[in-house]
Design an enzyme around this catalytic site. Sequence first.
Site, PDB file in Angstrom:
ATOM      1  N   SER A 190      32.204  -3.091 -24.865  1.00  0.00           N
ATOM      2  CA  SER A 190      31.291  -3.980 -25.798  1.00  0.00           C
ATOM      3  C   SER A 190      29.653  -3.725 -25.539  1.00  0.00           C
ATOM      4  CB  SER A 190      31.494  -5.228 -25.123  1.00  0.00           C
ATOM      5  OG  SER A 190      30.742  -6.376 -25.803  1.00  0.00           O
ATOM      6  N   TYR A 242      32.212 -12.152 -19.172  1.00  0.00           N
ATOM      7  CA  TYR A 242      32.807 -11.003 -20.226  1.00  0.00           C
ATOM      8  C   TYR A 242      32.202  -9.655 -20.130  1.00  0.00           C
ATOM      9  CZ  TYR A 242      34.184  -8.867 -24.873  1.00  0.00           C
ATOM     10  OH  TYR A 242      34.447  -8.131 -25.654  1.00  0.00           O
TER      11      TYR A 242
END
Length: 345
Positions: free
Chosen positions: A151, A176
């Site tokens: 990501s 995350y």
Amino acid sequence: MKTYCVTGGAGFIGSHLCEQLLSQGHRIINIDNFHDVYDYKTKIRNILSSTGSSFPYSYSGDKAEDLAKLQAMVESDHYSLVITDIRHMDELDAVFASEKIDAVIHLAAMAGVRPSIEDPLLYEEVNVKGTLHVMEAMRKHGVRKWLCASSSSVYGNNKKVPFSEEDVVDYSISPYAATKKSCEVLGHTYHHLHQVDTIMLRFFTVYGERQRPDLAIHKFAKLLDRGEELTMYGDGSSRRDYTYVGDIIAGILGALSYVEQNTSVYEVVNLGTNRTITLRDLITSLEQEFGKKALIRTLPNQPGDVEQTYADVSKANQLFNYQPQTDFAEGLHKFVRWYRGNSNG
């Protein structure tokens, strides 16, 4: 025909990827747990679309019954749906033992920055331990080619733009992001110890048809369409490198071809557009698409949100000729057209 295992293949990106691989004549093993983070019926629709199965689909309202029906409907020589959780090592092992898998495209994860702050232990368990389970199944059963979704969030509030794969990414600002960085490190470990050819793909804010209902563009579109108030965090100046899902799929397929054709591969690669859009401009673009003025509630920036994402995509271009084709206005129009045609928004 090759056999590819796609984890998270019922999701937004995964269903588009499965659709493309099926169109090329390959066999797909889709591993997905249909987590309740959003309505499981959304994923059923994704699978029906990606496999070319017939509509309408009659829902019983019982999740287990509906998923069993779905499995039976889509099972074929080219497609198998395995409903399990990547945290269940024994079930993963059974899948890999029963299939001759050529490569794994690992997309399954708990997604989202803000929810990860509320439940960091779940994110670690799924994203890190679950990924480790996938890699262990690969190691045990001799699968040595894989792609893994990382990501743009790993860059944190990086001040240097555009973001390059050479930049230091040791300063995550959300659980995350930290889990995604951890997966990159684990990927290198298995490449080094077990000769697993690996490409870690850092996705930059993917949007388009079938986008998850909890993501900003989809959420804003639904609120705007209904005339309801939408929440803008900050002053609207935050920027994102929005990447159309068709370009992401082209990048994944390019990376897959590269990793299959080469050995001793470990690469971290950005997949974005090298262009940025402000939050305010995103809202304005949606207003233009819907012909409505948004009702906006402004709140302070949220913990974990980055100020901007901005991809340097030269490495992807160099390795596998990645060239994003869809500008934001065109991609947003495609999304809105899909949204209007989707009975559930």
